[in-house]
Scaffold this motif. Structure first.
Motif, short mmCIF file in Angstrom:
data_model
loop_
_atom_site.label_atom_id
_atom_site.label_comp_id
_atom_site.label_asym_id
_atom_site.label_seq_id
_atom_site.Cartn_x
_atom_site.Cartn_y
_atom_site.Cartn_z
N ASP A 52 0.83 -1.21 0.00
CA ASP A 52 0.00 0.00 0.00
C ASP A 52 0.86 1.26 0.00
O ASP A 52 1.89 1.31 0.69
CB ASP A 52 -0.89 0.02 1.25
CG ASP A 52 -1.94 -1.06 1.21
OD1 ASP A 52 -2.84 -0.97 0.37
OD2 ASP A 52 -1.85 -2.01 2.01
N TYR A 54 0.55 3.98 1.59
CA TYR A 54 0.78 4.61 2.90
C TYR A 54 2.06 4.07 3.56
O TYR A 54 2.62 4.72 4.46
CB TYR A 54 -0.43 4.40 3.83
CG TYR A 54 -0.41 3.07 4.57
CD1 TYR A 54 0.14 2.98 5.85
CD2 TYR A 54 -0.90 1.90 4.00
CE1 TYR A 54 0.19 1.76 6.52
CE2 TYR A 54 -0.86 0.70 4.64
CZ TYR A 54 -0.31 0.63 5.90
OH TYR A 54 -0.26 -0.57 6.57
N MET A 135 -9.47 -2.50 3.21
CA MET A 135 -9.14 -1.10 3.46
C MET A 135 -9.28 -0.18 2.24
O MET A 135 -9.88 0.90 2.34
CB MET A 135 -7.73 -1.04 4.07
CG MET A 135 -7.23 0.33 4.44
SD MET A 135 -6.56 1.26 3.06
CE MET A 135 -4.95 0.51 2.84
N ALA A 164 -6.33 0.51 -6.48
CA ALA A 164 -7.03 -0.21 -5.42
C ALA A 164 -8.22 0.58 -4.89
O ALA A 164 -9.31 0.04 -4.70
CB ALA A 164 -6.04 -0.49 -4.27
N VAL A 165 -8.02 1.88 -4.66
CA VAL A 165 -9.08 2.75 -4.16
C VAL A 165 -9.93 3.25 -5.34
O VAL A 165 -11.16 3.22 -5.31
CB VAL A 165 -8.48 3.95 -3.40
CG1 VAL A 165 -9.56 4.95 -3.01
CG2 VAL A 165 -7.69 3.49 -2.17
N ALA A 184 -5.95 7.96 -15.50
CA ALA A 184 -5.04 6.88 -15.14
C ALA A 184 -3.80 6.99 -16.04
O ALA A 184 -3.80 7.74 -17.02
CB ALA A 184 -5.72 5.53 -15.29
N LYS A 205 -0.76 10.93 -18.61
CA LYS A 205 0.65 11.03 -19.01
C LYS A 205 0.81 11.48 -20.46
O LYS A 205 1.86 11.99 -20.83
CB LYS A 205 1.35 9.68 -18.82
CG LYS A 205 1.55 9.32 -17.35
CD LYS A 205 2.30 8.01 -17.20
CE LYS A 205 2.54 7.71 -15.73
NZ LYS A 205 2.91 6.31 -15.50
N ASN A 228 -6.31 11.15 -5.40
CA ASN A 228 -5.38 10.10 -4.98
C ASN A 228 -3.93 10.47 -5.23
O ASN A 228 -3.03 9.74 -4.82
CB ASN A 228 -5.68 8.81 -5.77
CG ASN A 228 -6.90 8.09 -5.25
OD1 ASN A 228 -7.08 7.94 -4.04
ND2 ASN A 228 -7.77 7.64 -6.14
N SER A 254 1.85 11.35 -5.85
CA SER A 254 2.88 11.98 -6.70
C SER A 254 3.95 12.68 -5.87
O SER A 254 5.02 12.99 -6.37
CB SER A 254 2.24 12.98 -7.68
OG SER A 254 1.82 14.14 -6.98
N PHE A 282 -8.49 12.93 4.95
CA PHE A 282 -9.00 11.89 5.86
C PHE A 282 -8.08 10.69 5.89
O PHE A 282 -7.30 10.46 4.96
CB PHE A 282 -10.42 11.46 5.46
CG PHE A 282 -10.50 10.68 4.17
CD1 PHE A 282 -10.49 11.33 2.95
CD2 PHE A 282 -10.61 9.29 4.18
CE1 PHE A 282 -10.57 10.62 1.75
CE2 PHE A 282 -10.70 8.58 2.99
CZ PHE A 282 -10.68 9.25 1.77
N VAL A 284 -8.59 6.57 6.63
CA VAL A 284 -9.70 5.61 6.69
C VAL A 284 -9.82 4.96 8.06
O VAL A 284 -10.94 4.65 8.51
CB VAL A 284 -9.55 4.56 5.57
CG1 VAL A 284 -8.33 3.68 5.75
CG2 VAL A 284 -10.81 3.72 5.44
N LEU A 329 4.43 0.53 -6.90
CA LEU A 329 3.26 1.41 -6.76
C LEU A 329 3.61 2.85 -7.10
O LEU A 329 2.78 3.60 -7.63
CB LEU A 329 2.74 1.39 -5.32
CG LEU A 329 2.22 0.07 -4.76
CD1 LEU A 329 1.83 0.24 -3.30
CD2 LEU A 329 1.01 -0.41 -5.56
N PHE A 330 4.85 3.23 -6.81
CA PHE A 330 5.24 4.64 -6.96
C PHE A 330 5.69 4.94 -8.39
O PHE A 330 6.06 6.06 -8.71
CB PHE A 330 6.32 5.00 -5.92
CG PHE A 330 5.85 4.64 -4.54
CD1 PHE A 330 4.91 5.44 -3.89
CD2 PHE A 330 6.26 3.47 -3.92
CE1 PHE A 330 4.42 5.09 -2.64
CE2 PHE A 330 5.78 3.11 -2.67
CZ PHE A 330 4.86 3.92 -2.03
#
Ligand code: NAP
Length: 349
Positions: A52, A54, A135, A164-165, A184, A205, A228, A254, A282, A284, A329-330
């Motif tokens: 994830d 985070y 989550m 995912a979100v 995306a 992009k 996001n 980003s 926020f 979650v 992910l990054f």
């Protein structure tokens, strides 16, 4: 302890810039035995781990966060699903399938029971508890439903919309009768977002000017922006917000690897005044104890049962590949919810 367990440990914290594989160490360690359990402990065999965004914050060593930093020399820790192989707790018994946020990045580990809950026997594949019933999906619910109070007829813009979100945010908003537009980072991802029911989507992009690209898909403006990604995309979204627009500030991926030199500085924040925009950041985890969680489970379980929600998992096989699975992910190398498959449901170590 026999020597066929694997552990992924943090080597060094990374306060800014991009982490690399050198920040992690994959080690062979012993398999904990049932006999080693003390009172109120469980021996867990990991089925899936969750990678994830985070977790980037936990790699930074910040002491000013809502979640503990990882510790150099200790295993990475996060969300997972697994099977109880032994228990000295009255809460769990051998064979229970559990999920929670205290999974060590190890194939088999001993833990206290805090942070683990039992998954009901339902025929739903365990990895879904890290995705559509987990989550990221609840995060989408909190942003779209609880905070933005998105209403039929409004236009919602969603960034990282195939993730995912994002993929759940698209479908929850569509189910509520909104006009849904998404962005995306590849043409395949854009096609997937449209297949989920988005009215329009674009590849941020390759689109050129972001402000014009958002205006093209949302010519009447944006009522809700589900952010996001932050950075330049957020800046462009601010220019397209309608009066009394709401921004559900979910994440700013980003910027997670930015340095003082590369951090993007928002230029259009002043728009929140004439347009009376509210921006609600926020986390979650603040919402699990609220009625929203039960409402989310009821709604998404029903959608699943009726085949009204699609969820794309992106599985990386093997704990030794977990560090790369996270780093991907990054760079947008995941397509859907990134999970790490560690052992098979039937497998025994
Ligand atoms: N507030 C909360 O409680 C909460 C909970 C969960 C997640 N989040 C946040 O929600 C966001 C999405 O998380 P997720 O789990 O759904 O991840 P995800 O979308 O499955 O994966 C991350 C995606 O972010 C995009 N991305 C990566 N680097 C980027 C960059 N430099 N600029 C723009 N986009 C970039 C990529 O998609 P593209 O290929 O489309 O660029 C990548 O696939 C993250 O910011 C995360 O921190 C917040």
């Amino acid at each position: 302890m026999s020597p066929s367990n694997t552990s992924v440990k943090l080597v060094k914290l990374v306060s800014s810039g991009a982490p690399t594989l050198a920040n992690f160490k994959v080690e062979s360690i012993g398999v904990p035995s049932k006999a080693s359990l003390q009172s109120d402990q469980i021996l867990v065999r990991t089925l899936y781990l969750s990678a994830d965004p985070y977790m980037r914050g936990r790699l930074s060593g910040s002491q000013d966060s809502y979640v503990d930093s990882f510790v150099a020399g200790k295993p990475i820790i996060g969300l997972g699903v697994g099977v109880i192989e032994a228990s000295t707790s009255s809460e769990f018994k051998e064979g229970d399938v559990v999920t929670g946020d205290q999974f060590l990045w190890e194939a088999k580990f001993v833990s206290g029971v805090r942070g683990f809950i039992k998954i009901p026997a339902s025929g739903i594949a365990p990895a879904n508890y890290l995705g559509v019933l987990g989550m990221p999906s609840f995060t989408a619910y909190v942003g779209v439903v609880t905070l933005a109070q998105a209403k039929a007829g409004e236009t919602i813009l969603i960034s990282a919309a195939s993730g995912a979100v994002g993929q759940v945010a698209v479908q929850l908003a569509k189910a509520r009768g909104l006009r849904v537009v998404g962005a995306a980072g590849s043409d395949d991802k854009v096609a997937f977002v449209k297949s989920l029911g988005a009215d329009a989507a674009f590849n941020y992009k390759t689109c050129g000017d972001l402000n014009a690209a958002i205006r093209a898909v949302a010519p009447d403006g944006v009522d809700v922006y589900f952010d996001n990604v932050g950075g330049e995309f957020l800046d462009a979204a601010l220019l397209n917000m309608n009066a009394f627009g709401r921004i559900a500030e979910c994440g700013m991926i980003s910027q997670y690897n930015a340095t003082a030199d590369t951090a993007y500085h928002i230029q259009n924040l002043i728009r929140i005044i004439p347009k009376r925009i509210s921006i609600h950041g926020f986390i979650v985890s603040d919402y699990y104890a609220k009625p929203d969680y039960a409402n989310f489970i009821a709604e998404v379980s029903a959608m699943l049962k009726e085949g009204k929600i699609t969820y794309k998992l992106d599985e990386v096989v093997g704990l030794e590949n977990a560090p790369q699975g996270l780093l991907d992910l990054f760079e947008g190398k995941n397509f859907g919810k990134r999970v790490i498959k560690v052992t098979d449901a039937q497998q025994r170590l």
